[in-house]
Enzyme design. Structure first.
Site, PDB file in Angstrom:
ATOM      1  N   SER A  97       0.898  -1.199   0.034  1.00 28.15           N
ATOM      2  CA  SER A  97      -0.144   0.099  -0.125  1.00 28.15           C
ATOM      3  C   SER A  97       0.974   1.255  -0.037  1.00 28.15           C
ATOM      4  O   SER A  97       2.241   1.489   0.718  1.00 28.15           O
ATOM      5  CB  SER A  97      -0.909  -0.055   1.180  1.00 28.15           C
ATOM      6  OG  SER A  97      -1.688   1.134   1.188  1.00 28.15           O
ATOM      7  N   HIS A 111      -2.893   7.320  -4.237  1.00 22.78           N
ATOM      8  CA  HIS A 111      -2.875   5.815  -3.349  1.00 22.78           C
ATOM      9  C   HIS A 111      -2.977   4.917  -4.398  1.00 22.78           C
ATOM     10  O   HIS A 111      -3.506   4.947  -5.474  1.00 22.78           O
ATOM     11  CB  HIS A 111      -4.310   6.256  -2.542  1.00 22.78           C
ATOM     12  CG  HIS A 111      -4.758   4.980  -2.121  1.00 22.78           C
ATOM     13  ND1 HIS A 111      -5.765   3.916  -2.699  1.00 22.78           N
ATOM     14  CD2 HIS A 111      -4.152   4.041  -1.085  1.00 22.78           C
ATOM     15  CE1 HIS A 111      -5.958   3.011  -1.829  1.00 22.78           C
ATOM     16  NE2 HIS A 111      -4.948   3.062  -0.990  1.00 22.78           N
ATOM     17  N   ASN A 113      -2.940   0.361  -4.094  1.00 29.15           N
ATOM     18  CA  ASN A 113      -2.755  -0.861  -3.034  1.00 29.15           C
ATOM     19  C   ASN A 113      -3.041  -2.032  -3.690  1.00 29.15           C
ATOM     20  O   ASN A 113      -4.144  -1.933  -4.532  1.00 29.15           O
ATOM     21  CB  ASN A 113      -3.863  -0.475  -1.943  1.00 29.15           C
ATOM     22  CG  ASN A 113      -3.904  -1.705  -1.095  1.00 29.15           C
ATOM     23  OD1 ASN A 113      -4.628  -2.638  -1.204  1.00 29.15           O
ATOM     24  ND2 ASN A 113      -3.318  -1.850   0.155  1.00 29.15           N
ATOM     25  N   HIS A 153      -6.639   7.611 -16.140  1.00 26.00           N
ATOM     26  CA  HIS A 153      -7.764   6.728 -16.388  1.00 26.00           C
ATOM     27  C   HIS A 153      -7.627   5.815 -17.582  1.00 26.00           C
ATOM     28  O   HIS A 153      -7.725   4.497 -17.437  1.00 26.00           O
ATOM     29  CB  HIS A 153      -8.936   7.463 -16.562  1.00 26.00           C
ATOM     30  CG  HIS A 153      -9.769   7.799 -15.074  1.00 26.00           C
ATOM     31  ND1 HIS A 153     -10.655   6.769 -14.547  1.00 26.00           N
ATOM     32  CD2 HIS A 153      -9.688   8.909 -14.413  1.00 26.00           C
ATOM     33  CE1 HIS A 153     -10.966   7.312 -13.455  1.00 26.00           C
ATOM     34  NE2 HIS A 153     -10.508   8.589 -13.028  1.00 26.00           N
TER      35      HIS A 153
END
EC number: 1.3.3.3
Length: 308
Positions: A97, A111, A113, A153
């Site tokens: 993470s 972020h 993870n 994206h």
């Protein structure tokens, strides 16, 4: 899941941590501190991990990337919301993470993870362990740029394409729904992709999909960092960045399942909370000025929107 398969997941995750931190250190010019840890006998969780953190860098105020591999005797409530049959089951979990908080307000926070969890129902034997994968990445800009959002994206979409055309729209919607501050009625950022409890492709292909997502992180994020890291800014932009970081803190402590899982299961608090920004602020009834870039963030970026 066999010991060989578990070892393969662990080897991949440790390599991922090394690759990501090396690339980020090269961009920043600073060094990550490595903190290897081992849970003490008798603690609720057993296992080990490596926390790597860079603080007060040229580009990043805080960049944390943690690997953990733990075993526990009872799955905590945060992990069994969708699997009540596994309540109280012994489990094994491992993952990487990361959260990177940039110094320049024009560089977005990110972020990522990826994780694996295996649990054995109380009534079953070890051979009947249930295994699933989770992960994703999401971007939290303070000032919005369409080209950055599209790039992020598109990279996520490309990473998922080999595993079925349905994966990106599903995981994009899941991300939008997950990273939402219900008490503020706000999106945390522009989203990305998010998946959890995933095993529908079988063990081998589900792991391959998780690997593809992980490997796409650096191509998704670093071009944006390089594009924005030298953009001039002043006190106004910095103040707004700190204010918006407050939302990040609120989400992680109030809503994030990963944070809750770590704290409820007796995880290592210092590593769990490395995702917190080094500085944040709150302002009572803050209102963005009409027509300002700050207002544009709310109106055009902190909404559920199809970027690709």
């Amino acid at each position: 899941m066999s010991m060989t398969e578990l070892s393969g997941v662990r080897t991949f995750l440790l390599g991922l941590q090394e690759r990501v931190t090396a690339a980020v250190a090269e961009v920043d010019g600073g060094d990550f501190i490595t903190d290897a840890w081992q849970k003490e006998p008798g603690e609720p969780l057993q296992g080990n991990g490596i926390t790597k953190i860079l603080e007060n860098g040229e580009v990043f105020e805080r960049a944390g990337c943690g690997f953990s591999h733990v075993q526990g005797s009872r799955l905590p409530p945060s992990a069994t919301q969708h699997r009540p049959e596994l309540a109280g089951a012994p489990f094994e979990a491992m993952g990487v993470s990361l959260v990177f908080h940039p110094r320049n307000p024009y560089v977005p926070t990110v972020h990522m993870n990826v994780r694996m969890l295996a649990a054995t129902p109380v009534s079953a034997g070890p051979a009947e362990a249930v295994c699933w994968f989770g992960g994703g990445m999401d971007l939290t800009p303070y000032y919005g740029f369409d080209e950055d959002a599209v790039h992020f994206h598109q990279t996520c979409k490309d990473a998922l394409a080999p595993f079925g055309g349905d994966k990106y729209p599903r995981f994009k919607q899941w991300c939008d729904e997950y990273f939402y501050l219900k008490h503020r009625q706000e999106q945390r950022g522009i989203g990305g992709i998010f998946f959890d409890d995933f095993q529908e492709l079988g063990l081998e292909q589900s792991f391959a999909m998780m690997q593809s997502v992980a490997d796409s992180f650096l191509p998704a994020y670093l071009p944006i960092v390089r594009r924005r890291q030298s953009q001039p800014y002043g006190a106004r932009e910095r103040d707004f960045q700190l204010y918006r970081r407050g939302r990040y803190v609120e989400f992680n402590l109030v809503w994030d399942r990963g944070t809750h899982f770590g704290l409820q299961s007796g995880g290592r608090t210092e590593s769990i909370l490395m995702s917190m920004p080094p500085l944040a602020s709150w302002s009572y009834q803050h209102r963005a000025e009409a027509g300002s870039p700050e207002e544009r963030l709310y109106k055009e970026f902190l909404i559920r929107r199809d970027w690709v």
